[in-house]
Design a protein around this motif. Sequence first.
Motif: not given
Lengths: 250, 328
Positions: B36, B39-40, B170, B235, B238-239
């Motif tokens: 993760e 990924t960020k 990812y 972003s 992802q979050f």
Amino acid sequence: MSDVVLATLGLSRRFGGLMAVSGVAIELHRGRLHAVLGPNGAGKTTLINLLSGDLAATAGNIRYRGEDITRCSADRRSRIGIGRSYQKTNIFPAFTAFENCRLAAQSRAPRPFAVFTDAARHRPVREAAERALDAAGLAARGGSVASALSHGEQRQLEIAMVLATAPEVLLLDEPLAGMGAEEAQRMVGLLRTLAPKHAILLVEHDMDAVFAVADVITVMVNGQVLESGAPAQIRASPAVRRAYLGEADE
Amino acid sequence: MIHAPERQDRRKAIALAAALLLLALFPFAGAAFYTELVTKVMILAIFALSLDVLVGYTGLVSFGHAAYYGVGAYALGLLAPPYEAANLWLTLPVAVGAAALAALFVGAFVVRVKGIYFIMVTLAFAQMFYFVFHDTRFGRGSDGISMNFKPVAAIGGFTPFDLANAVHVYYFVFAALVLVFVFLRVLLRSPFGRALQGIRSNEHRMRSLGYPVYWYKLASFTVAGALAGLAGYLSALQFGFVNPELLSWHQSGNVLLMLILGGVGSLYGAVAGAFAFVALQELFSSLTTHWQLLLGGTIILLVIFLPGGLASIAGRFKRTLVGEPDDE
Ligand SMILES: Nc1ncnc2c1ncn2[C@@H]1O[C@H](COP(=O)(O)OP(=O)(O)O)[C@@H](O)[C@H]1O
Ligand SMILES: [Mg+2]
């Protein structure tokens, strides 16, 4: 053959209290090389800046092939065929000499939407750049980074870049200054070959060169036209002798 | 006779292949935390790449680039319906389009402005965007928006990957990063990209050569905004939530620092800068709560001793050069 390409009337530029160019009327003809002489500070560079659009006129007007371009932007003037070189070298220092010219030539075929093509591979632009480098005597130096060129070579590059834009009018600000004798000679030859198909305004301090190539000469002093005419007339003019040539002779 | 550039190209190609392989295999190393985190970082790398178009290739130092990142993120937050999942293929283009439009709008005003004033007006516009999301109903205030569902990648009845799965995210982000990198590489070699670099080098001469500089800069600003929007969207994806901090000036500053770390005007540098920035952030924050001090100090030292950023370490001192030099 009096094919007027560029003409000004009452063209003026004021900097605060200083009239750098004042009421200038000048005509550029296709097929003629028009030299502008004058002591330092006479307003020659300012005149070129006004014609190229680098500076806005404070009074007067400029006509290009009959169209009033007094308020046109510098980039538009370049696109319609008015090209200029700079007295103070004005290049892309980190690019190769070739890329300097290629970018100049690309301005005639900008293709901004061809985003998936490699600019460096576009044949017509490449060839225009190569021709310009060759004409300015830099054919062998295309691969060198511009900032690594000698001062004289940078002066040549300055000319090559204007040539690469294939202008109809050439405004050249002291192109020979800083060039070696041989290169200056070559440049005079180049001006001769360009003259028949272009309208050229040449600002130059090298008297021999000016009298060798000019069809018309205008002498400026304090922003104004002192006298304008054929080289023989200028050479014989008492006013010019007094104001300008006289100083040089002493 | 001169083999140095060739050897350098070979070495670069090997390094690139190794980096790609490492990233491609990374999730197999197992640790979910690091998957993760990377990924960020890859999302931030896209963000940094988008800013490099402006700073490194057009000569426009924007201090408000987070605005477009935020618009891309909020587009997903606002479009996501409360009781079902949003569709990736619908929301992604809308997010990128919204960020592009926002950049086009702001760019129309700011690209006329030069130097230090450009920095200030981009910041001012970004602050306006911040307040729109922070202080209006439309943006749902300082808490932002939490999404109840991750978007789905369904095309008709077919779902090629699962965005609720961190490993899938990812690889999706990895693919986006590679695509953005390749796109920019190609774009910057195109006539348009060469003209941008000309503007960065000598705007005055570009104008004198006949280039309508304003439109080129505006196009550059818009492309950069669109790509920042893509990063912001990823972003948010992802979050699963967005808040106004995404658009804050800290965020604009951080992405500038990433570029400075990595090397302005190098695509590799932008990516390396994002990795270095997060690595330093993680490292220092594990050591002390005053990690920002350490990070700041490190960046200052780097700027002093390695002005070209990380990208210059590999002896790539010719990175701003356009054209192929004969020698040296
Ligand atoms: N940008 C400017 N601001 C103020 N004064 C200027 C500027 N450019 C030129 N001048 C002044 O205008 C006059 C003419 O300058 P210039 O055109 O460069 O002369 P020349 O090229 O004939 O030597 C000079 O007195 C110069 O100091
Ligand atoms: Mg001058």
